[in-house]
Design a protein around this motif. Structure first.
Motif, PDB file in Angstrom:
ATOM      1  N   MET A 171      20.159  50.094  71.132  1.00  0.00           N
ATOM      2  CA  MET A 171      20.770  49.101  70.517  1.00  0.00           C
ATOM      3  C   MET A 171      21.689  49.384  69.459  1.00  0.00           C
ATOM      4  O   MET A 171      22.546  48.476  69.109  1.00  0.00           O
ATOM      5  CB  MET A 171      19.851  48.152  70.089  1.00  0.00           C
ATOM      6  N   LEU A 172      21.882  50.673  68.990  1.00  0.00           N
ATOM      7  CA  LEU A 172      22.787  51.001  67.845  1.00  0.00           C
ATOM      8  C   LEU A 172      24.243  50.643  68.023  1.00  0.00           C
ATOM      9  O   LEU A 172      25.109  50.242  67.141  1.00  0.00           O
ATOM     10  CB  LEU A 172      22.724  52.526  67.349  1.00  0.00           C
ATOM     11  N   HIS A 173      24.654  50.816  69.202  1.00  0.00           N
ATOM     12  CA  HIS A 173      26.063  50.504  69.541  1.00  0.00           C
ATOM     13  C   HIS A 173      26.386  49.200  70.145  1.00  0.00           C
ATOM     14  O   HIS A 173      27.385  49.052  70.677  1.00  0.00           O
ATOM     15  CB  HIS A 173      26.780  51.711  70.359  1.00  0.00           C
ATOM     16  N   SER A 174      25.331  48.204  69.738  1.00  0.00           N
ATOM     17  CA  SER A 174      25.678  46.814  70.330  1.00  0.00           C
ATOM     18  C   SER A 174      25.941  46.589  71.880  1.00  0.00           C
ATOM     19  O   SER A 174      27.031  46.029  72.042  1.00  0.00           O
ATOM     20  CB  SER A 174      26.740  46.196  69.650  1.00  0.00           C
ATOM     21  N   PRO A 175      24.985  47.238  72.666  1.00  0.00           N
ATOM     22  CA  PRO A 175      25.409  47.056  74.177  1.00  0.00           C
ATOM     23  C   PRO A 175      25.169  45.774  74.568  1.00  0.00           C
ATOM     24  O   PRO A 175      24.303  45.049  73.978  1.00  0.00           O
ATOM     25  CB  PRO A 175      24.407  48.160  74.895  1.00  0.00           C
ATOM     26  N   SER A 176      25.910  45.291  75.694  1.00  0.00           N
ATOM     27  CA  SER A 176      25.788  44.014  76.298  1.00  0.00           C
ATOM     28  C   SER A 176      24.785  43.799  77.332  1.00  0.00           C
ATOM     29  O   SER A 176      24.200  43.022  77.763  1.00  0.00           O
ATOM     30  CB  SER A 176      27.091  43.462  76.700  1.00  0.00           C
ATOM     31  N   ILE A 177      24.358  45.278  77.770  1.00  0.00           N
ATOM     32  CA  ILE A 177      23.167  45.141  78.833  1.00  0.00           C
ATOM     33  C   ILE A 177      22.190  46.300  78.552  1.00  0.00           C
ATOM     34  O   ILE A 177      22.607  47.516  77.959  1.00  0.00           O
ATOM     35  CB  ILE A 177      23.979  45.772  80.224  1.00  0.00           C
ATOM     36  N   LEU A 178      21.010  45.964  78.767  1.00  0.00           N
ATOM     37  CA  LEU A 178      19.968  47.000  78.347  1.00  0.00           C
ATOM     38  C   LEU A 178      19.061  47.153  79.664  1.00  0.00           C
ATOM     39  O   LEU A 178      18.745  46.266  80.010  1.00  0.00           O
ATOM     40  CB  LEU A 178      19.024  46.303  77.248  1.00  0.00           C
ATOM     41  N   PHE A 179      19.069  48.434  79.947  1.00  0.00           N
ATOM     42  CA  PHE A 179      18.174  48.795  81.185  1.00  0.00           C
ATOM     43  C   PHE A 179      16.857  49.359  80.599  1.00  0.00           C
ATOM     44  O   PHE A 179      16.891  50.301  79.793  1.00  0.00           O
ATOM     45  CB  PHE A 179      18.795  50.036  82.077  1.00  0.00           C
ATOM     46  N   LEU A 180      15.763  48.790  80.867  1.00  0.00           N
ATOM     47  CA  LEU A 180      14.414  49.457  80.341  1.00  0.00           C
ATOM     48  C   LEU A 180      13.797  49.553  81.508  1.00  0.00           C
ATOM     49  O   LEU A 180      13.285  48.935  82.509  1.00  0.00           O
ATOM     50  CB  LEU A 180      13.832  48.116  79.781  1.00  0.00           C
ATOM     51  N   ASP A 181      13.211  50.948  81.649  1.00  0.00           N
ATOM     52  CA  ASP A 181      12.307  51.531  82.709  1.00  0.00           C
ATOM     53  C   ASP A 181      11.100  51.914  81.932  1.00  0.00           C
ATOM     54  O   ASP A 181      10.748  52.997  81.268  1.00  0.00           O
ATOM     55  CB  ASP A 181      13.087  52.850  83.164  1.00  0.00           C
ATOM     56  N   GLU A 182       9.963  51.058  82.376  1.00  0.00           N
ATOM     57  CA  GLU A 182       8.747  51.088  82.071  1.00  0.00           C
ATOM     58  C   GLU A 182       8.349  51.434  80.429  1.00  0.00           C
ATOM     59  O   GLU A 182       8.023  52.286  79.776  1.00  0.00           O
ATOM     60  CB  GLU A 182       8.120  52.766  82.503  1.00  0.00           C
ATOM     61  N   PRO A 183       8.932  50.433  79.452  1.00  0.00           N
ATOM     62  CA  PRO A 183       9.109  50.341  78.077  1.00  0.00           C
ATOM     63  C   PRO A 183       8.039  50.369  77.489  1.00  0.00           C
ATOM     64  O   PRO A 183       7.717  50.768  76.294  1.00  0.00           O
ATOM     65  CB  PRO A 183       9.928  49.396  77.742  1.00  0.00           C
ATOM     66  N   THR A 184       6.898  49.923  78.082  1.00  0.00           N
ATOM     67  CA  THR A 184       5.421  49.876  77.199  1.00  0.00           C
ATOM     68  C   THR A 184       4.469  50.706  78.121  1.00  0.00           C
ATOM     69  O   THR A 184       3.423  50.779  77.808  1.00  0.00           O
ATOM     70  CB  THR A 184       4.939  48.551  77.382  1.00  0.00           C
ATOM     71  N   ILE A 185       4.999  51.742  78.907  1.00  0.00           N
ATOM     72  CA  ILE A 185       4.146  52.634  79.596  1.00  0.00           C
ATOM     73  C   ILE A 185       3.146  53.649  78.534  1.00  0.00           C
ATOM     74  O   ILE A 185       3.721  54.097  77.525  1.00  0.00           O
ATOM     75  CB  ILE A 185       4.663  53.670  80.638  1.00  0.00           C
TER      76      ILE A 185
END
Length: 330
Positions: A171-185
């Motif tokens: 998120m450091l570069h202020s993206p407008s879209i975030l893809f999350l692949d198994e973020p809580t695994i």
């Protein structure tokens, strides 16, 4: 204009069929038998700005292939892919600036650097101006609580701490879209809740469009209002999670604990079916469109000596399993 749009996207792979034995290996070497496999088979969907969408499917369904095409890593065999109206294949540098990506099993942090040094390196890679960088870093400190970890080498971080670092880095570069692949695994209950809170906050405060691929259906249930389900490279379901649950799992269960044995004639109630009786414990199944939980509870409480009760919602895991099964046999 939708933030993400795929139209009739196909991705084909050439697979060489290997024959058994020495002679088979020699034949395959000189006269390989090739087959075409479709990893993605005519996928179409649109995702608007600020949506948080669960993108689900069994292993090998085409989820990763889709994400790789959205990020410009892979080129579709046919069809069109657009991120904010731009092709990620033709304008990858422009598109990458809009994207943040987090893979639960792989890190974008630098193993031998301190967490803060990893952030500084990403600042240079993305050419983030100082004011934006400091502002975003302060927000990550506040939301993720990573200010105490900034001088810790990445290799010394726990899995939960590393995941927080990866989310901050994305998120450091202020993206407008975030893809999350198994973020809580692999995370414990508290760490999962912290990650989910962060995702909700980024979506609410910044309007970040989020695509979540996961096998942890608690993530989907707590975060996503919309679900896209694929199997064998095709979209098999796409719609609001609440509507999919209502259609795929329309029944709820009401469990009653009684203080005394009931008269058998009082057990029946219009709009509900008694499916189990174990002593003083009764379980009713009812269709959401036929009768509300409050109406059923009120009607049964007037006839039975109820001391405790509970309403069980449909199991989302069973619902998703049924989607996979139905699409495999269709």
């Amino acid at each position: 204009m939708p933030m993400i749009e795929l139209s009739n996207v196909v991705k084909e792979y050439t697979v060489i069929k290997k024959k058994s034995g020495l002679s088979g290996s020699i034949k395959s070497l000189f006269k390989p038998e090739k087959t075409i496999v479709r990893g993605v088979d005519g996928i179409s969907f649109r995702i608007e700005k600020g949506e948080m969408v669960g993108y689900l499917g069994p292993n090998g369904a085409g989820k990763s292939t889709t994400i790789k095409m959205l990020t410009g890593i892979l080129h579709p065999t046919s069809g069109t892919v657009r991120i904010g109206g731009i092709s990620p294949q033709e304008n990858r540098k422009s598109v990458v600036k809009q994207l943040g990506v987090v893979f639960g099993q792989r890190t974008q942090l630098y193993w031998d650097l301190r967490l803060g040094e990893s952030f500084e390196l990403l600042k240079r890679i993305y050419r983030i101006d100082e004011e934006t960088y400091q502002s975003n870093l302060e927000m990550m400190y506040e939301v993720l609580g990573i200010d105490q970890l900034i001088n810790t080498p990445v290799r010394q971080l726990s899995l939960g701490q590393r995941m927080k670092g990866d989310l901050a880095a994305a998120m450091l570069h202020s993206p407008s879209i975030l893809f999350l692949d198994e973020p809580t695994i692999g995370l414990d209950v508290e760490a999962k809740q912290n990650i989910r809170s962060f995702i909700r906050e980024m979506n609410a405060k910044r309007g970040t469009t989020i695509i979540l691929t996961t096998h942890d259906l608690d993530d989907v249930e707590q975060l996503c209002k919309r679900l896209i389900v694929i199997n064998h490279g095709k979209v098999v379901e796409d719609g609001p999670l609440s509507e999919l649950i209502l259609r795929m799992a329309p029944y709820r269960l009401l469990v009653l604990d009684l203080s005394e044995m009931p008269d058998p004639q009082t057990l029946h109630h219009h709009g509900a079916e008694l499916i189990k009786q174990e002593g003083l414990k009764l379980t009713y199944r009812f269709h959401k469109s036929d009768i509300s939980a409050s109406e059923l509870i009120s009607g049964l409480s007037a006839k039975l000596s109820v001391v405790d009760l509970g309403v069980k919602e449909p199991d989302i895991e069973d619902m998703i399993r049924e989607m996979y099964r139905s699409s495999s046999t269709a």
